[in-house]
Design a protein around this motif. Structure first.
Motif, PDB file in Angstrom:
ATOM      1  N   UNK A 328       0.816  -1.223   0.000  1.00  0.00           N
ATOM      2  CA  UNK A 328       0.000   0.000   0.000  1.00  0.00           C
ATOM      3  C   UNK A 328       0.845   1.266   0.000  1.00  0.00           C
ATOM      4  N   UNK A 329       1.972   1.249   0.736  1.00  0.00           N
ATOM      5  CA  UNK A 329       2.831   2.434   0.754  1.00  0.00           C
ATOM      6  C   UNK A 329       3.592   2.589  -0.559  1.00  0.00           C
ATOM      7  N   UNK A 330       3.929   1.485  -1.191  1.00  0.00           N
ATOM      8  CA  UNK A 330       4.704   1.553  -2.436  1.00  0.00           C
ATOM      9  C   UNK A 330       3.821   1.964  -3.622  1.00  0.00           C
ATOM     10  N   UNK A 331       2.601   1.420  -3.651  1.00  0.00           N
ATOM     11  CA  UNK A 331       1.721   1.684  -4.803  1.00  0.00           C
ATOM     12  C   UNK A 331       0.646   2.732  -4.515  1.00  0.00           C
ATOM     13  N   UNK A 332       0.573   3.209  -3.291  1.00  0.00           N
ATOM     14  CA  UNK A 332      -0.293   4.342  -3.000  1.00  0.00           C
ATOM     15  C   UNK A 332      -1.775   4.063  -2.950  1.00  0.00           C
ATOM     16  N   UNK A 333      -2.180   2.836  -2.687  1.00  0.00           N
ATOM     17  CA  UNK A 333      -3.620   2.558  -2.642  1.00  0.00           C
ATOM     18  C   UNK A 333      -4.156   2.569  -1.213  1.00  0.00           C
ATOM     19  N   UNK A 334      -3.538   3.377  -0.355  1.00  0.00           N
ATOM     20  CA  UNK A 334      -3.991   3.435   1.041  1.00  0.00           C
ATOM     21  C   UNK A 334      -5.263   4.261   1.176  1.00  0.00           C
ATOM     22  N   UNK A 335      -5.506   5.163   0.252  1.00  0.00           N
ATOM     23  CA  UNK A 335      -6.696   6.012   0.361  1.00  0.00           C
ATOM     24  C   UNK A 335      -7.536   6.007  -0.886  1.00  0.00           C
ATOM     25  N   UNK A 336      -7.462   4.922  -1.647  1.00  0.00           N
ATOM     26  CA  UNK A 336      -8.285   4.829  -2.858  1.00  0.00           C
ATOM     27  C   UNK A 336      -7.717   5.621  -4.017  1.00  0.00           C
ATOM     28  N   UNK A 337      -8.612   6.107  -4.844  1.00  0.00           N
ATOM     29  CA  UNK A 337      -8.215   6.745  -6.097  1.00  0.00           C
ATOM     30  C   UNK A 337      -7.376   8.006  -5.875  1.00  0.00           C
ATOM     31  N   UNK A 338      -7.692   8.785  -4.830  1.00  0.00           N
ATOM     32  CA  UNK A 338      -6.994  10.054  -4.639  1.00  0.00           C
ATOM     33  C   UNK A 338      -5.521   9.845  -4.306  1.00  0.00           C
ATOM     34  N   UNK A 339      -5.226   8.888  -3.433  1.00  0.00           N
ATOM     35  CA  UNK A 339      -3.812   8.646  -3.123  1.00  0.00           C
ATOM     36  C   UNK A 339      -3.099   8.015  -4.319  1.00  0.00           C
ATOM     37  N   UNK A 340      -3.844   7.243  -5.107  1.00  0.00           N
ATOM     38  CA  UNK A 340      -3.224   6.700  -6.327  1.00  0.00           C
ATOM     39  C   UNK A 340      -2.808   7.832  -7.262  1.00  0.00           C
ATOM     40  N   UNK A 341      -3.655   8.848  -7.368  1.00  0.00           N
ATOM     41  CA  UNK A 341      -3.327   9.987  -8.245  1.00  0.00           C
ATOM     42  C   UNK A 341      -2.073  10.698  -7.731  1.00  0.00           C
ATOM     43  N   UNK A 342      -2.004  10.880  -6.405  1.00  0.00           N
ATOM     44  CA  UNK A 342      -0.812  11.537  -5.819  1.00  0.00           C
ATOM     45  C   UNK A 342       0.439  10.709  -6.119  1.00  0.00           C
TER      46      UNK A 342
END
Length: 393
Positions: A328-342
């Motif tokens: 989750x920290x590496x791919x950024x899916x900790x907060x759904x779509x918004x963290x993925x965009x970041x």
């Protein structure tokens, strides 16, 4: 201790990235795409979308299994996975004419929208990013180690870059990007600015990369991070029945047991028993936002309904915790779509930094080569007698 010069740090900064620039850039690029691989799949493949115009409730995973089993009566279903709410669930199975198949099943309508035989786009991108499709042998892949080594490159480039750009904090309060003073100045400003604003991301990618390296070493040396799920005792199996026995506890029962055990549990990864002594493995998400989609779960004995093993963040040791928070920290899916965009934006910045760094280095190298050629040209035009006279002074 002697003070190291700026020239030393600059050379070190170049050494950390330039010799393997193409690999580093490629790993950054594939990782950036992997962050939004589900969304790209949704955009490019309508069959992968979990459209729900009638606002239907999500069907239980056991029903999705039944739907696929009815459509393919001879299939052997092994796994059910769910992802974002807008992506169809996947049911993995084998059949007489399908050695490996993935069915996209809309979890709201129950429609089988597509059956894929091979890799999905997400699997392709994650594999390309993680081990460059180098083959695995004896529990390791050279490509996996090569990618993990990029963590050292990234960390070294970050430290040496900060030693060169000593007052880096000014980029937060007084960001400077000079676009009218030539290409060289623009690239240098852009490289520094992106580097400073991406510091947190560089540190995060370096730390998770080092964890992946440690994990690979443990894999190769047969050090288990998590214990294997227990198997059913032989004494618990039914005897003396002529037909193939039906398990008293179904998949729906196993999911229900998991949901009762963990608050806000959402099953995301289910494995069905492969043989009579195997168990239902029901894993999913819970309240811990930094943990991956396999952090909560149980293995359930299909003959007795007993929970044979249990997994949750509260019961994890340090290594297990690291293994479940790294992705989750590496791919950024900790907060759904918004963290993925970041994560995607900063991944793109990191990819761009590797390119601008190479362009800056290339410009300096070309300039140095031209200066050397010019000096040689000047000396070649001076008469030898004049040089001798100069030496005689």
């Amino acid at each position: 201790m002697a003070k190291l010069s700026n020239r030393f740090w600059f050379k070190l900064h170049g050494l950390f990235s330039l010799p393997i620039w193409i690999i580093f850039c490629f790993v950054c690029l594939t990782g950036t795409i992997s962050v939004i691989s589900h969304e790209l799949t949704w955009l490019t493949n309508p069959d992968s979308r979990a459209s729900n115009p009638q606002q239907l409730a999500e069907k239980p995973k056991s029903q999705l299994v039944d739907i696929v089993q009815n459509a393919y009566p001879t299939a052997s279903i092994s796994t059910v996975m769910s992802f974002e709410s807008y992506i169809a669930n996947t049911v993995i199975f084998t059949d007489s004419d399908k050695p490996y198949a993935i069915a996209y099943v809309n979890q709201y309508t129950g429609e089988i929208q597509e059956v894929i035989q091979g890799l999905t786009f997400k699997s392709f991108m994650r594999s390309l990013h993680a081990w460059l499709f180098f083959p695995w042998q004896n529990g390791y892949s050279i490509g996996y180690y090569l990618v993990c080594f990029m963590a050292f490159v990234m960390l070294g480039a970050l430290v040496s870059g900060l030693m060169i750009y000593k007052k880096f904090w000014r980029s937060y309060t007084q960001p400077k990007l000079r676009i009218h003073q030539g290409k060289k100045t623009f690239l240098a400003d852009l490289h520094r600015l992106a580097g400073v604003w991406s510091m947190w991301f560089l540190i995060l990618m370096s730390i998770t990369g080092l964890w992946y390296l440690a994990q690979a070493i443990m894999w190769q040396n047969d050090i288990e991070i998590e214990a294997h799920a227990p198997v059913v005792e032989v004494s618990q199996l039914p005897y003396g029945v002529a037909d193939v026995p039906v398990r008293p506890y179904s998949l729906a029962d196993a999911v229900n047991i998991a949901e009762q055990k963990f608050p806000n549990f959402k099953s995301t990864y289910i494995m069905l028993p492969e043989h009579f002594r195997d168990t239902y493995k029901v894993y999913g998400e819970g309240d811990g936002i930094f943990y991956d989609q396999y952090s909560y779960g149980v293995t359930v004995n299909p003959w007795t309904g007993k929970v044979e093993s249990e997994r949750s963040p509260e019961k994890m040791n340090a290594l297990q915790t690291l293994s479940h928070i790294a992705n989750p920290l590496h791919y950024g899916n900790i907060g759904g779509l918004w963290t993925k965009i970041i994560w995607f934006i900063f991944g793109a910045l990191l990819t761009g930094m590797s390119i601008t760094g190479f362009l800056i280095w290339g410009g300096r190298t070309v300039k140095a080569a031209k200066d050397t050629d010019n000096q040689r040209s000047i000396f070649s035009k001076v008469p030898v007698t004049h040089l001798v006279q100069q030496d005689g002074k």
